[in-house]
Design a protein around this motif. Structure first.
Motif, PDB file in Angstrom:
ATOM      1  N   LYS A 298      71.678  58.821   7.886  1.00  0.00           N
ATOM      2  CA  LYS A 298      73.295  58.649   7.723  1.00  0.00           C
ATOM      3  C   LYS A 298      73.686  57.213   7.388  1.00  0.00           C
ATOM      4  CE  LYS A 298      77.523  59.502  10.435  1.00  0.00           C
ATOM      5  NZ  LYS A 298      78.152  59.789  11.781  1.00  0.00           N
ATOM      6  N   GLN A 299      74.408  57.193   6.318  1.00  0.00           N
ATOM      7  CA  GLN A 299      75.037  55.890   5.936  1.00  0.00           C
ATOM      8  C   GLN A 299      76.178  55.409   6.819  1.00  0.00           C
ATOM      9  OE1 GLN A 299      74.651  54.226   2.782  1.00  0.00           O
ATOM     10  NE2 GLN A 299      73.020  55.551   2.453  1.00  0.00           N
ATOM     11  N   LEU A 300      76.034  54.008   7.203  1.00  0.00           N
ATOM     12  CA  LEU A 300      76.921  53.393   7.897  1.00  0.00           C
ATOM     13  C   LEU A 300      78.246  53.107   7.325  1.00  0.00           C
ATOM     14  CD1 LEU A 300      74.534  50.584   9.545  1.00  0.00           C
ATOM     15  CD2 LEU A 300      75.285  52.806  10.450  1.00  0.00           C
ATOM     16  N   THR A 301      79.233  53.284   7.866  1.00  0.00           N
ATOM     17  CA  THR A 301      80.852  52.936   7.659  1.00  0.00           C
ATOM     18  C   THR A 301      80.761  51.486   7.349  1.00  0.00           C
ATOM     19  OG1 THR A 301      81.611  52.584   9.773  1.00  0.00           O
ATOM     20  CG2 THR A 301      81.460  54.791   8.906  1.00  0.00           C
TER      21      THR A 301
ATOM     22  N   SER B 194      79.708  45.816   8.926  1.00  0.00           N
ATOM     23  CA  SER B 194      79.935  44.343   9.418  1.00  0.00           C
ATOM     24  C   SER B 194      79.939  43.902  10.841  1.00  0.00           C
ATOM     25  CB  SER B 194      81.843  44.196   9.087  1.00  0.00           C
ATOM     26  OG  SER B 194      82.429  45.060   9.882  1.00  0.00           O
ATOM     27  N   ALA B 195      79.767  44.857  11.726  1.00  0.00           N
ATOM     28  CA  ALA B 195      79.631  44.700  13.138  1.00  0.00           C
ATOM     29  C   ALA B 195      78.160  44.528  13.219  1.00  0.00           C
ATOM     30  CB  ALA B 195      80.083  45.903  13.974  1.00  0.00           C
TER      31      ALA B 195
END
Length: 98
Positions: free
Chosen positions: A6-9, A14-15
């Motif tokens: 799954k791709q990260l948002t 940034s987190a």
């Protein structure tokens, strides 16, 4: 069938990047007994070790209040000055002493 990662948002990316930067700021990698180990970085002030920063920037009152007498400069006037090894006589260009 292979699982799709799954791709990260963008907020998660940034987190994750901020957390990694924070870990790099707090810890360093060293070798102990032939293995890599993560240890806390020594404290610094303005990019220099704390001891060096104190030596360069502390005033005499602060050093005395914090019992750092070994860092205080010793003044020769307090303990008596040693006799001067230079003679008070002068020589002219012909080598005559007066």
């Amino acid at each position: 069938m292979a699982k799709v990662k799954k791709q990260l948002t963008p907020a998660q990316k940034s987190a994750k990047k901020a957390a990694q930067a924070e870990r790099q700021r707090k810890y360093q990698w060293v070798f102990m007994n032939g293995k890599q180990a993560r240890i806390k970085r020594p404290p610094t002030m303005d990019g220099m070790p704390v001891d060096q920063f104190i030596e360069e920037n502390a005033d005499l009152v602060w050093l005395h209040q914090n019992e750092l007498w070994e860092l205080m400069p010793i003044e020769d006037d307090l303990f008596g000055s040693e006799p001067s090894t230079e003679s008070s006589q002068t020589e002219d260009e012909n080598g005559i002493t007066f």
